[in-house]
Design an enzyme around this catalytic site. Structure first.
Site, PDB file in Angstrom:
ATOM      1  N   GLY A 206       1.003  -1.255   0.130  1.00  0.00           N
ATOM      2  CA  GLY A 206      -0.238  -0.138  -0.242  1.00  0.00           C
ATOM      3  C   GLY A 206       0.291   0.981  -0.054  1.00  0.00           C
ATOM      4  N   ASN A 207       0.441   2.650   0.465  1.00  0.00           N
ATOM      5  CA  ASN A 207       1.281   3.195   0.694  1.00  0.00           C
ATOM      6  C   ASN A 207       0.653   4.718   0.984  1.00  0.00           C
ATOM      7  OD1 ASN A 207      -1.075   5.706  -1.014  1.00  0.00           O
ATOM      8  ND2 ASN A 207      -0.519   4.017  -2.558  1.00  0.00           N
ATOM      9  N   ARG A 208       0.723   5.248   1.895  1.00  0.00           N
ATOM     10  CA  ARG A 208       0.629   6.350   2.916  1.00  0.00           C
ATOM     11  C   ARG A 208      -0.226   7.377   2.452  1.00  0.00           C
ATOM     12  NH1 ARG A 208       5.064   5.930   6.181  1.00  0.00           N
ATOM     13  NH2 ARG A 208       7.056   5.690   5.550  1.00  0.00           N
ATOM     14  N   SER A 209      -1.235   7.317   1.277  1.00  0.00           N
ATOM     15  CA  SER A 209      -2.183   8.551   0.573  1.00  0.00           C
ATOM     16  C   SER A 209      -3.356   7.668   1.879  1.00  0.00           C
ATOM     17  CB  SER A 209      -2.694   8.142  -0.208  1.00  0.00           C
ATOM     18  OG  SER A 209      -3.695   8.889  -0.835  1.00  0.00           O
ATOM     19  N   ALA A 274      -3.985   7.779  -5.065  1.00  0.00           N
ATOM     20  CA  ALA A 274      -2.150   7.242  -5.144  1.00  0.00           C
ATOM     21  C   ALA A 274      -2.366   5.617  -5.642  1.00  0.00           C
ATOM     22  CB  ALA A 274      -1.669   6.989  -3.721  1.00  0.00           C
TER      23      ALA A 274
END
Ligand code: C5P
Length: 398
Positions: A206-209, A274
């Site tokens: 995943g990512n931090r968005s 994102a």
């Protein structure tokens, strides 16, 4: 916009309570009628006499006082908006759970008007999952978060948790009452948040968005009359703003499918998500066990939603992308603009303090084929308004 409006201001016990005096003064100057409620803790930080003098009305500090008891239902029905600023962690929790031991919460539970809450607390308290869950719960009831700002805190620490500046709070209230409808008739597709690409039943890439920028865009566009299709990746935040339909998705492929199916019905798409560029080639059915040595993951490309919408874009449709770049920002943004057939692109750098993922604020540049426009660091809602102003301007030239 605030002239003649009836506003309740609820003040809880944070050091930022001193700023409530500026909020009351700003509201009165703008021609609003103001009634102030204070929690007992708030009176430790600022005198009720100060707020009574500025608001020209008695301040209610207890639901058990004569004024408090008689007024808590009446006030809730009287107001056009209820602003709770500052909202401490305790008051936030009480609001989220309906714990009605202060006049502030009693009026909240009786209020039929829109409620705005502006938290203020120390960075670790703000980042605690209990606080996050309470904020999300209050938002899920349709209350409007006025996000914290980042900077020096009373504890001496730096970080998120400062009460939004009084001018900004007043702007948000004024916007709420503004009847600008320059996006009426538009149907806007917005992608927001991260995507989660599953590795096995318990793990994902995943990512931090957080989706905050996209949600701000969706709410701002709906307030300006658009009907918004928000395709939202997995995040704690959401919106219940009227005019916004939320489709929750998890992976890039789900987001892609949802966007493709809605695109032909939309006049504009703003692609704020994102999206993971890659996903694991295989999703293990059982949890991957650890073994000796290295584990190699094989990743395959995800579809590019922006590029696919760009390929099928009609002349009457507008396509707006985002670029988050750690280096060569402008060159990369321009390359994406062309490759994805975008009308303009919003460039932000995660290296700018206060901008990018997770922050309440953002600093952007708008890049089109001919020019680059720089904007200051602002709240994400104010950034959303700048992006929508450009969208309206582009539509007008067509
Ligand atoms: O290529 P890059 O990911 O930097 O492009 C960013 C823009 O493209 C953003 O608007 C993002 O939402 C969009 N995008 C997309 N689908 C992808 C990757 C990016 O819509 N798979």
């Amino acid at each position: 916009m605030l002239a003649g409006k009836k506003i309740i201001l609820g003040v809880s016990g944070s050091i930022a309570a001193y700023k409530s005096a500026l909020i009351v003064r700003g509201l009165i100057r703008a021609g609003a009628q103001v009634r102030v409620l204070m929690t007992p803790a708030a009176t430790e930080f600022i005198s009720p006499l100060t707020l009574a003098t500025l608001s020209k009305h008695e301040v209610i500090t207890s639901v058990h006082s004569e004024a408090g008891w008689n007024n808590h239902v009446e006030l809730g029905l009287w107001a056009d908006a209820y602003l709770i600023a500052p909202t401490t962690a305790t008051t936030l929790a009480k609001l989220a759970h309906g714990i009605c031991d202060t006049a502030l919460v009693a009026v909240y539970l009786s209020a039929r008007c829109p409620v705005f809450f502006a938290p203020a607390m120390d960075v670790d308290m703000w980042l605690h999952p209990a606080t996050g869950a309470n904020v999300a719960r209050l938002q899920s009831y349709g209350n409007h978060l006025i996000d914290v700002e980042s900077g020096e805190l009373a504890s001496g620490l730096h970080g998120q948790g400062r009460l939004a500046e009084p001018e900004h709070i007043l702007e948000i209230l004024a916007d709420h009452f503004a009847t600008r409808a320059d996006l009426a008739g538009e149907r806007i597709l917005i992608t927001a948040g991260p995507t989660h690409e599953d590795l096995d039943p318990v793990r994902f890439l995943g990512n931090r968005s957080t989706g905050r920028m996209g949600i701000a865009l969706a709410e701002a566009a709906a307030a300006r009359g658009a009907s918004v299709e928000l395709i939202l990746g997995p995040t704690e935040l959401s919106t219940t703003a009227s005019g916004v339909t939320v489709t929750a998705v998890r992976s890039a492929r789900e987001m892609h499918a949802a966007a493709i199916s809605q695109w032909s019905e939309c006049t504009t798409a703003i692609l704020c998500a994102a999206v993971a560029d890659y996903r694991p080639a295989e999703v293990a059915e059982e949890k991957i066990k650890k073994k000796e040595g290295e584990l190699h993951l094989r990743l395959v490309r995800n579809p590019d939603i922006a590029a696919d919408l760009g390929t099928s874009k009609r002349p009457d449709q507008l396509l707006i992308g985002f670029a988050l770049e750690t280096e060569h920002g402008l060159a990369n943004a321009r390359e994406k603009l062309t490759r994805k057939n975008l009308d303009f692109i919003v460039l932000n750098s995660p290296r700018t303090p206060g901008a990018g993922f997770g922050h309440a604020t953002n600093q952007i540049q708008l890049v089109d084929r001919n020019k680059v426009t720089d904007f200051e660091l602002k709240s994400k809602r104010a950034v959303a308004e700048d992006i929508l102003d450009r969208l309206v301007a582009v539509k007008q030239t067509r």
